[in-house]
Write a protein that holds these residues in place. Structure first.
Motif, PDB file in Angstrom:
ATOM      1  N   UNK A   1     -48.567 -41.390 -56.103  1.00 33.88           N
ATOM      2  CA  UNK A   1     -49.815 -41.698 -56.785  1.00 33.88           C
ATOM      3  C   UNK A   1     -50.870 -41.785 -55.693  1.00 33.88           C
ATOM      4  N   UNK A   2     -51.592 -40.690 -55.525  1.00 38.27           N
ATOM      5  CA  UNK A   2     -52.489 -40.553 -54.384  1.00 38.27           C
ATOM      6  C   UNK A   2     -53.598 -41.594 -54.382  1.00 38.27           C
ATOM      7  N   UNK A   3     -54.164 -41.903 -55.553  1.00 38.94           N
ATOM      8  CA  UNK A   3     -55.237 -42.891 -55.597  1.00 38.94           C
ATOM      9  C   UNK A   3     -54.773 -44.251 -55.104  1.00 38.94           C
ATOM     10  N   UNK A   4     -53.484 -44.553 -55.281  1.00 38.11           N
ATOM     11  CA  UNK A   4     -52.927 -45.823 -54.823  1.00 38.11           C
ATOM     12  C   UNK A   4     -52.387 -45.746 -53.394  1.00 38.11           C
ATOM     13  N   UNK A   5     -52.509 -44.563 -52.753  1.00 36.74           N
ATOM     14  CA  UNK A   5     -51.977 -44.336 -51.407  1.00 36.74           C
ATOM     15  C   UNK A   5     -50.495 -44.686 -51.342  1.00 36.74           C
ATOM     16  N   UNK A   6     -49.773 -44.357 -52.389  1.00 32.36           N
ATOM     17  CA  UNK A   6     -48.396 -44.810 -52.546  1.00 32.36           C
ATOM     18  C   UNK A   6     -47.436 -43.639 -52.707  1.00 32.36           C
ATOM     19  N   UNK A   7     -46.352 -43.674 -51.927  1.00 32.83           N
ATOM     20  CA  UNK A   7     -45.247 -42.734 -52.080  1.00 32.83           C
ATOM     21  C   UNK A   7     -44.152 -43.455 -52.859  1.00 32.83           C
ATOM     22  N   UNK A   8     -43.805 -42.913 -54.018  1.00 37.26           N
ATOM     23  CA  UNK A   8     -42.739 -43.474 -54.837  1.00 37.26           C
ATOM     24  C   UNK A   8     -41.444 -42.722 -54.582  1.00 37.26           C
ATOM     25  N   UNK A   9     -40.321 -43.384 -54.815  1.00 38.25           N
ATOM     26  CA  UNK A   9     -39.018 -42.747 -54.715  1.00 38.25           C
ATOM     27  C   UNK A   9     -38.216 -43.077 -55.970  1.00 38.25           C
ATOM     28  N   UNK A  10     -37.404 -42.123 -56.394  1.00 37.55           N
ATOM     29  CA  UNK A  10     -36.516 -42.277 -57.539  1.00 37.55           C
ATOM     30  C   UNK A  10     -35.109 -41.855 -57.129  1.00 37.55           C
ATOM     31  N   UNK A  11     -34.111 -42.418 -57.761  1.00 37.40           N
ATOM     32  CA  UNK A  11     -32.771 -41.844 -57.665  1.00 37.40           C
ATOM     33  C   UNK A  11     -32.736 -40.627 -58.582  1.00 37.40           C
TER      34      UNK A  11
ATOM     35  N   UNK B   1     -53.648 -39.850 -59.614  1.00 37.89           N
ATOM     36  CA  UNK B   1     -53.562 -38.494 -59.063  1.00 37.89           C
ATOM     37  C   UNK B   1     -52.123 -38.276 -58.611  1.00 37.89           C
ATOM     38  N   UNK B   2     -51.420 -37.320 -59.220  1.00 33.94           N
ATOM     39  CA  UNK B   2     -50.051 -37.032 -58.819  1.00 33.94           C
ATOM     40  C   UNK B   2     -50.038 -36.018 -57.679  1.00 33.94           C
ATOM     41  N   UNK B   3     -49.057 -36.169 -56.786  1.00 28.86           N
ATOM     42  CA  UNK B   3     -48.784 -35.165 -55.758  1.00 28.86           C
ATOM     43  C   UNK B   3     -47.291 -35.134 -55.490  1.00 28.86           C
TER      44      UNK B   3
ATOM     45  N   UNK C   1     -30.526 -36.432 -53.791  1.00 31.98           N
ATOM     46  CA  UNK C   1     -30.340 -37.699 -54.507  1.00 31.98           C
ATOM     47  C   UNK C   1     -31.600 -38.552 -54.582  1.00 31.98           C
ATOM     48  N   UNK C   2     -32.618 -38.225 -53.779  1.00 37.68           N
ATOM     49  CA  UNK C   2     -33.876 -38.978 -53.801  1.00 37.68           C
ATOM     50  C   UNK C   2     -35.025 -38.033 -54.081  1.00 37.68           C
TER      51      UNK C   2
ATOM     52  N   UNK D   1     -41.342 -48.260 -54.741  1.00 40.71           N
ATOM     53  CA  UNK D   1     -42.297 -47.883 -53.708  1.00 40.71           C
ATOM     54  C   UNK D   1     -41.518 -47.560 -52.441  1.00 40.71           C
ATOM     55  N   UNK D   2     -41.708 -46.354 -51.915  1.00 41.70           N
ATOM     56  CA  UNK D   2     -41.030 -45.906 -50.703  1.00 41.70           C
ATOM     57  C   UNK D   2     -41.882 -46.173 -49.470  1.00 41.70           C
ATOM     58  N   UNK D   3     -43.183 -45.900 -49.565  1.00 36.98           N
ATOM     59  CA  UNK D   3     -44.081 -46.074 -48.420  1.00 36.98           C
ATOM     60  C   UNK D   3     -45.521 -46.078 -48.907  1.00 36.98           C
ATOM     61  N   UNK D   4     -46.418 -46.519 -48.036  1.00 37.34           N
ATOM     62  CA  UNK D   4     -47.855 -46.470 -48.295  1.00 37.34           C
ATOM     63  C   UNK D   4     -48.544 -45.834 -47.089  1.00 37.34           C
ATOM     64  N   UNK D   5     -49.662 -45.195 -47.357  1.00 36.14           N
ATOM     65  CA  UNK D   5     -50.424 -44.548 -46.282  1.00 36.14           C
ATOM     66  C   UNK D   5     -51.772 -45.237 -46.155  1.00 36.14           C
ATOM     67  N   UNK D   6     -51.911 -46.081 -45.154  1.00 33.92           N
ATOM     68  CA  UNK D   6     -53.142 -46.846 -44.972  1.00 33.92           C
ATOM     69  C   UNK D   6     -54.242 -46.007 -44.315  1.00 33.92           C
ATOM     70  N   UNK D   7     -53.857 -44.948 -43.595  1.00 30.95           N
ATOM     71  CA  UNK D   7     -54.834 -44.170 -42.836  1.00 30.95           C
ATOM     72  C   UNK D   7     -55.263 -42.896 -43.551  1.00 30.95           C
TER      73      UNK D   7
END
Length: 285
Positions: free
Chosen positions: A162-172, A145-147, A156-157, A183-189
């Motif tokens: 990927x919402x299903x993975x609870x993952x915030x990605x970052x790119x240059x 699931x993209x968001x 620059x960032x 991987x920039x961050x994860x949301x456990x809650x």
């Protein structure tokens, strides 16, 4: 935050998403994806209006000619707010009929960035796209699931989830080109839903089933949470003359059994932020 969240429109959207500030019309545009509806809320007078979309609608973003470019299942549509008419202008993913479009953003150069996803939320067939002056490029692939995306203040960032993975990605990010995926961050809650960025570079991430909006420093550190009175918060957007009015969309999708205890699920909320957001850009056509 300087006050408590206020429910400004109790419309009870099944999957409210994608709030965006339209400075020219002084309104917030947002969508109900599953309800197949486009909504407008007047920032000054609270006036509301809604339109039926041709199919599931993931985003609606103002363009330079006064229209909106909308991500409807199967392609990009131009919406004329005066006539109330949707017109298909770009087919997207004809080879992936199980997908729909989900969430978008306009970068400072006027390019439209948006994602796609498997409508059943089972397969990793979603992708990230850039559409600029009629040219469509696939920039990344393999999402559940993209968001997003969203850009840092210096451009620059680029953040994408990927919402299903609870993952915030970052790119240059450099002039529309992406590199250094990480991987920039994860949301456990809660599940990392739609993002936006403030003038200090703090990333605000809607928490689906997380009761609020998570805040991350530019270094990826979790620095706080904006709490809302409903558990399914999908995205926030900065608005108003000083860009300190924060509007949040919510949903009752997946929580129909919680609606009695949380009757405001699916409503549009507003609160005041201490730090302003970034001024949105219109899509260049």
């Amino acid at each position: 935050m300087t006050d408590e969240p206020e429910l400004v429109w109790d419309l009870r959207a099944e999957l409210g998403e994608g709030p965006v500030w339209d400075e020219a019309r002084r309104c917030i545009w947002f969508v109900d994806i599953k309800g197949r509806r486009l909504h407008r809320y007047g920032h000054d007078d609270g006036a509301t209006a809604s339109w039926d979309a041709p199919d599931q609608i993931g985003f609606a973003l103002p363009a330079e000619d006064g229209s909106l470019i909308c991500g409807v299942r199967g392609g990009l549509h131009r919406f004329d707010p005066d006539a109330g008419v949707f017109t298909l202008i770009q087919r997207v993913e004809a080879d992936r009929p199980q997908n729909r479009l989900n969430d978008g953003f306009v970068s400072p150069d006027g390019a439209l960035w948006f994602g796609s996803m498997d409508d059943s939320e089972e397969q990793q067939t979603g992708a990230l796209y850039r559409w600029f002056r009629g040219g469509l490029e696939r920039k990344d692939d393999g999402y559940g699931v993209t968001n997003g995306p969203a850009l840092s203040p210096d451009g620059r960032t680029l953040y994408h989830h990927d919402t299903l993975q609870r993952t915030v990605l970052a790119f240059h990010h450099d002039n529309g080109q992406l590199s250094n995926r990480r991987v920039f961050a994860r949301t456990e809650d809660g599940f990392a839903d739609g993002p936006c960025v403030d003038a200090d570079g703090v990333l605000h991430v809607g928490l689906f089933n997380g009761w609020g909006v998570a805040r991350f420093s530019p270094q990826g550190e979790r620095i706080g949470t904006i709490r809302l009175p409903v558990q399914t918060v999908t995205k926030a957007a900065f608005a108003g003359d000083d860009l300190r009015d924060l509007y949040c969309t919510t949903a009752w999708l997946g929580n129909a059994d919680k609606r009695e205890a949380q009757p405001a699920l699916g409503g549009l909320f507003r609160l005041r932020a201490d730090t302003p957001g970034l001024r949105p850009t219109r899509v260049k056509l």
